[in-house]
Design a protein around this motif. Structure first.
Motif, mmCIF file in Angstrom:
data_model
loop_
_atom_site.group_PDB
_atom_site.id
_atom_site.type_symbol
_atom_site.label_atom_id
_atom_site.label_comp_id
_atom_site.label_asym_id
_atom_site.label_seq_id
_atom_site.Cartn_x
_atom_site.Cartn_y
_atom_site.Cartn_z
ATOM 1 N N TYR A 210 0.840 -1.205 0.000
ATOM 2 C CA TYR A 210 0.000 0.000 0.000
ATOM 3 C C TYR A 210 0.871 1.250 0.000
ATOM 4 O O TYR A 210 0.630 2.190 -0.771
ATOM 5 C CB TYR A 210 -0.913 0.000 1.223
ATOM 6 N N ARG A 211 1.872 1.277 0.849
ATOM 7 C CA ARG A 211 2.766 2.450 0.909
ATOM 8 C C ARG A 211 3.461 2.661 -0.432
ATOM 9 O O ARG A 211 3.542 3.779 -0.933
ATOM 10 C CB ARG A 211 3.784 2.262 2.029
ATOM 11 N N ASN A 212 3.959 1.596 -1.022
ATOM 12 C CA ASN A 212 4.659 1.717 -2.305
ATOM 13 C C ASN A 212 3.715 2.140 -3.428
ATOM 14 O O ASN A 212 4.074 2.967 -4.274
ATOM 15 C CB ASN A 212 5.333 0.391 -2.665
ATOM 16 N N LEU A 213 2.505 1.563 -3.450
ATOM 17 C CA LEU A 213 1.533 1.927 -4.471
ATOM 18 C C LEU A 213 1.166 3.401 -4.367
ATOM 19 O O LEU A 213 1.061 4.105 -5.380
ATOM 20 C CB LEU A 213 0.270 1.071 -4.337
ATOM 21 N N TYR A 214 0.979 3.880 -3.153
ATOM 22 C CA TYR A 214 0.602 5.275 -2.966
ATOM 23 C C TYR A 214 1.731 6.202 -3.394
ATOM 24 O O TYR A 214 1.513 7.207 -4.053
ATOM 25 C CB TYR A 214 0.221 5.524 -1.500
#
Length: 314
Positions: free
Chosen positions: A293-297
Motif C-alpha cells: 500500500y505504501r509503495n503503491l501510494y
C-alpha cells in the motif's frame, strides 16, 4: 475537487473545503478506490448532497435504509443524515457530487423559499435519502441537471455561479414534487438510535489506540451490550468490532501515506497488539499488504507529479 479521505471533526461531521467562502457549494470527483478500504466511511454534514454515478455502482446506507445505485443513476442525501458508501461488484465507482449549504437557494432567512420548499424537506426525518432513475421523466431531468451543474462548476467560466445556482434551484423544485407523498404521510422516526450510534462511534474514534471492550462501547451510549450490537447491526449493518478494525486500518493507511514511520510502530499506534495480526487484517480490508500500500501510494504520487511536470512543459 478529487479527495481520497474525509476530514471529520470530533462529532463525525465532515469538514468541507470551500473553494470560494462566499459561495457555499463544492463539487467532488469521487473515485471510491482512492479511499482507504475503497469505501466512504460513516459521516454526516449539515449540507445537502446530490450524487450522479458516472461509472460502476455503489451501495448507499443511511440509518434506516440501504440503496443500490448504478451508473447513470443518482441520489439525494438530506442534511445531517449519517451515511456510508461502498462499491458494488463491477467497475470502480466514480461519482460526481454536489455538496452545498441551502442558504445558496433560500435567498434569506425565513424567505418563502426557505419556509415553503426547504424546511419541510430538511426537517423530514423519514427522508434520509432518495434515489433517481433515468426511466422516470422527472428524475431523469434531475439527473441531467446534476451533471450540467457539475460541468458548469468544473469549468468555472465567468458567471458560472448563476448557472449552478439556477440548476440547483430547479433540481430542488423537482425534488419537492418527488418527495410530496413522503411529506404528506409523515411518520415519527426516533433520533434515539442515531444519537446512540454517534456516541459509540465517537468513543471508538477517541480510543481506537487502546484495548476496547464491547462493554465500554455500549457504556458510551449508556445502553446494554445487547442493545449495542443491535444498534450496529440495524443501523450500520456491521458489528462494533468490525467497525473498530476498519477504523484502525483507515488510520493506519493514513499513517502509511503521510509518514515514514516503521510499519511496526504504525501497527502499535493504531491499536494492534502485533504486526502479524495487523498485516493480516490490513490485507483483508485493503487487499494488499501495508508495504504494498505504501509503495503503491508513493508510485501513484510520483506518476501524478511527473504528469504535472510534463503538462507544465507543454
Amino acid at each position: 475537487m478529487i479527495i481520497s479521505e474525509l476530514k471529520l471533526n470530533e462529532n463525525l461531521e465532515e469538514e468541507l473545503a470551500r473553494p470560494i467562502a462566499a459561495f457555499p457549494h463544492t463539487i467532488f470527483y469521487d473515485d471510491i478506490s482512492r479511499y482507504p478500504g475503497s469505501y466512504v466511511p460513516w459521516h454526516w454534514h449539515s449540507d445537502v448532497e446530490f450524487v450522479w454515478v458516472l461509472q460502476g455502482g455503489i451501495r448507499l446506507d443511511t440509518n434506516h435504509h440501504s440503496y443500490s445505485i448504478q451508473a447513470g443513476e443518482g441520489a439525494f442525501i438530506n442534511s445531517n443524515v449519517l451515511h456510508y458508501k461502498e462499491p458494488l461488484s463491477g467497475p470502480v465507482p466514480i461519482l460526481l457530487t454536489h455538496v452545498f449549504d441551502l442558504q445558496l437557494l433560500t435567498g434569506g432567512h425565513k424567505s418563502i423559499f426557505e419556509q415553503k420548499y426547504i424546511t419541510p424537506i430538511i426537517d423530514c426525518k423519514e427522508l434520509e435519502a432518495m434515489t433517481f432513475h433515468p426511466s422516470v421523466p422527472n428524475q431523469r431531468k434531475i439527473l441531467e441537471l446534476i451533471r450540467r451543474a457539475y460541468d458548469a462548476a468544473d469549468d468555472a467560466a465567468y458567471g458560472y455561479e448563476f448557472a449552478v445556482r439556477n440548476d440547483l434551484s430547479t433540481i430542488w423544485c423537482l425534488l419537492c414534487k418527488e418527495v410530496e407523498p413522503i411529506l404528506k404521510s409523515k411518520k415519527v422516526i426516533s433520533n434515539q438510535n442515531e444519537d446512540r450510534i454517534k456516541k459509540m462511534l465517537l468513543f471508538i474514534r477517541g480510543n481506537y489506540q487502546e484495548k476496547i471492550s464491547l462493554e465500554q462501547i455500549a457504556e458510551a451510549a449508556n445502553i446494554s451490550t445487547r442493545e449495542c450490537l443491535r444498534c450496529f447491526s440495524q443501523n450500520l449493518s456491521t458489528t462494533p468490532f468490525t467497525y473498530l478494525l476498519e477504523y484502525r486500518i483507515r488510520k493506519a493507511a493514513g499513517e502509511l501515506r503521510e509518514s515514514n514511520k516503521a510499519i511496526t510502530d504504525i501497527a502499535y499506534d493504531c491499536g494492534f497488539a502485533g504486526t502479524s495480526y495487523f498485516s493480516k487484517t490490513f490485507r483483508k480490508i485493503m487487499e494488499c499488504t501495508p508495504s504494498e500500500y505504501r509503495n503503491l501510494y508513493r508510485n501513484s504520487n510520483m506518476d501524478s507529479n511527473q504528469g504535472d511536470r510534463e503538462a507544465g512543459k507543454e
